[in-house]
Each structure stands twice: as C-alpha cells, then as structure tokens.
Design a protein around this motif. Structure first.
Motif, PDB file in Angstrom:
ATOM      1  N   LYS A 184       0.833  -1.203   0.000  1.00 51.87           N
ATOM      2  CA  LYS A 184       0.000   0.000   0.000  1.00 51.87           C
ATOM      3  C   LYS A 184       0.871   1.258   0.000  1.00 51.87           C
ATOM      4  N   LYS A 185       1.913   1.262   0.836  1.00 48.92           N
ATOM      5  CA  LYS A 185       2.806   2.416   0.923  1.00 48.92           C
ATOM      6  C   LYS A 185       3.548   2.633  -0.391  1.00 48.92           C
ATOM      7  N   ALA A 186       4.012   1.531  -1.009  1.00 46.89           N
ATOM      8  CA  ALA A 186       4.737   1.634  -2.274  1.00 46.89           C
ATOM      9  C   ALA A 186       3.828   2.206  -3.361  1.00 46.89           C
ATOM     10  N   ARG A 187       2.571   1.781  -3.351  1.00 48.69           N
ATOM     11  CA  ARG A 187       1.617   2.264  -4.352  1.00 48.69           C
ATOM     12  C   ARG A 187       1.337   3.762  -4.161  1.00 48.69           C
ATOM     13  N   ARG A 188       1.167   4.174  -2.909  1.00 49.37           N
ATOM     14  CA  ARG A 188       0.914   5.585  -2.625  1.00 49.37           C
ATOM     15  C   ARG A 188       2.127   6.439  -3.002  1.00 49.37           C
ATOM     16  N   LYS A 189       3.314   5.910  -2.734  1.00 48.45           N
ATOM     17  CA  LYS A 189       4.539   6.639  -3.062  1.00 48.45           C
ATOM     18  C   LYS A 189       4.680   6.809  -4.574  1.00 48.45           C
ATOM     19  N   ARG A 190       4.397   5.736  -5.310  1.00 45.83           N
ATOM     20  CA  ARG A 190       4.484   5.802  -6.767  1.00 45.83           C
ATOM     21  C   ARG A 190       3.473   6.787  -7.335  1.00 45.83           C
ATOM     22  N   ALA A 191       2.264   6.761  -6.789  1.00 47.81           N
ATOM     23  CA  ALA A 191       1.213   7.666  -7.257  1.00 47.81           C
ATOM     24  C   ALA A 191       1.576   9.117  -6.968  1.00 47.81           C
ATOM     25  N   ALA A 192       2.168   9.358  -5.793  1.00 43.79           N
ATOM     26  CA  ALA A 192       2.569  10.719  -5.429  1.00 43.79           C
ATOM     27  C   ALA A 192       3.642  11.239  -6.385  1.00 43.79           C
TER      28      ALA A 192
END
Length: 253
Positions: A184-192
């Motif tokens: 979840k954190k990796a996905r949010r970081k990539r999206a940001a």
C-alpha cells in the motif's frame, strides 16, 4: 475467396464470432466493442510488422458489416453462410474510412464529460467488480485498469469491492483482504511521484484550466502505464464514442 475462407486463412477459424472472441448471443454493443479491440490490434498503422495486417483489417471490416446488419446476421446464424453478393460486402468500400466513421477519435472534452457521468455510476460499480474478479483481488491491477481512476479514488474503489464481498456479489480474495501495508505504501509513493511529475509538467507548460490539466494527466499516465492507458482508451472509444448516422440499407446487387 469468400469471407469465411478468408477468416479461416487469416484467423484460423471460419466462425465469425470466434474471430472476435465473443459468443453467438453477443449484443450489438458487445460485437461493436470486440470488433474495435481486435481490429485495433491488426490495424496496419499499429502492426506494421505483420505482413497480413492490411488483409486482416479488411476482413474484420467485412465481418463486422455482416454481424452488425440484422438481416445478414440472421442468415449467418441460421445457415452458417454469408451472402457474398450482399451490398454490405461491397468490394469498393474503403474499410479504413468505414472504421474511422464508426470510431472517431476521442477528445479530452469527451473524456471530461464521460468521467462526470461514469464515476459513481452503477456501470462503474459493475466494471470494478468484474475487474476485481479478473485480477483476483490484486488492487494494483484493478486500480490500473478502472477507467478514469487515480490514486485518490482508491478508498472509493475499495469500498465498492468491500460492499460487493459483504453482499456476496464477489469472492473474498486474500490478495485484497490481506494485502500487506508495504504494498500500500509503495503504491501511494508511486502515485505521489506521478502526480508531482504531472504538476511540474503542467507548470512548465503554463497550463491551468481543467481540460489542460487532464491532458497533462493523461500524458503522464500514458508514460508510466502505457499498456493500461491504451486499454483505457480502447474501452472508452469502443463503448462511448458518438455513433455515426446509419447508412441506408440497400438491396442485393
């Protein structure tokens, strides 16, 4: 050589429905959508490495002309044959022009208008549930596939899935129900990162209004997720582009 023989030669099946990957009971919309997707894959401009691309594209045009005509489709369904003399199979028709008439290019404004009606609709809900099943709960794949969807929509998309699981309309896949916090954190970081890059590009180009902002977002999405972006545009064009006026029916030659 007749249409069915050409289908066998180019697509390894003489069954018109099998060429499009649909069933005999497919609706008009399903036939149209499948025709678009298959023809897009073999379009001469998109598949220059395929020496048979032009022939395949033309055969698909004739195939769609038959299945989209109620009378011709009825003959094929009942007899398993195609009336080669029918006007819909006219040899002097430009199948490229026919294809573009059916599928005019989608504009940014078209996407904006569609997004307003699609988000939060029952159609979106059905699409999300279908993608959830297709990807067996992989939320990353789901988020990359849902039309008009960004990272900000993830809580809403997850809520749709959770409600479907609770009601029994969807299976509780572990990939979704037990997803690790790290993913979840990796996905949010990539999206940001993608959002920041899009904002920087927007400032660099001096863009500000909603339409320009969406254009930047689409370009950024195309850069980072080429395959899914193409799928999104294919689905949007096939399902929602404005239908052209129907050409008047004519009798046999």
């Amino acid at each position: 050589m007749g249409l069915l023989d050409r289908c066998q030669e180019l697509f390894n099946t003489a069954n018109l429905y099998e060429v499009l990957g649909i069933s005999k009971g497919a609706t008009e919309a399903e036939i149209r959508r499948s025709y678009y997707k298959v023809s897009l894959r073999v379009h001469p401009d998109r598949a220059p490495e395929d020496p048979q691309a032009t022939d395949k594209f033309q055969v698909l045009g004739k195939l769609y002309a038959v299945l989209s005509d109620a009378e011709q489709r009825a003959v094929y369904d009942e007899q398993g044959a195609v009336d080669e003399e029918a006007d819909v199979l006219s040899q002097d028709r430009c199948w490229e022009d026919y294809w573009r008439l059916l599928f005019p290019k989608i504009t940014v404004q078209d996407i904006l208008e569609f997004e307003k009606t699609y988000k939060g609709s029952d159609e979106e809900r059905q699409d999300v549930i279908q993608l959830y099943a297709q990807h067996q709960g992989d939320i990353e794949a789901i988020m990359a596939s849902v039309m008009c969807c960004s990272q900000e929509d993830e809580p809403r998309i997850c809520s749709i899935i959770q409600e479907a699981i609770k009601s029994g309309a969807a299976t509780a896949f572990k990939a979704f129900t037990q997803e690790g916090e790290g993913k979840k954190k990796a996905r949010r970081k990539r999206a940001a990162k993608e959002r920041q890059e899009a904002e920087e590009l927007q400032k660099e180009l001096g863009l500000g209004d909603e339409e320009d902002s969406l254009a930047v977002m689409l370009k950024q999405r195309q850069k980072s997720r080429e395959q899914n972006f193409s799928s999104f545009m294919s689905d949007l064009e096939a399902k929602y582009c404005k239908k052209s006026a129907k050409t008047p029916k004519r009798g046999k030659k």
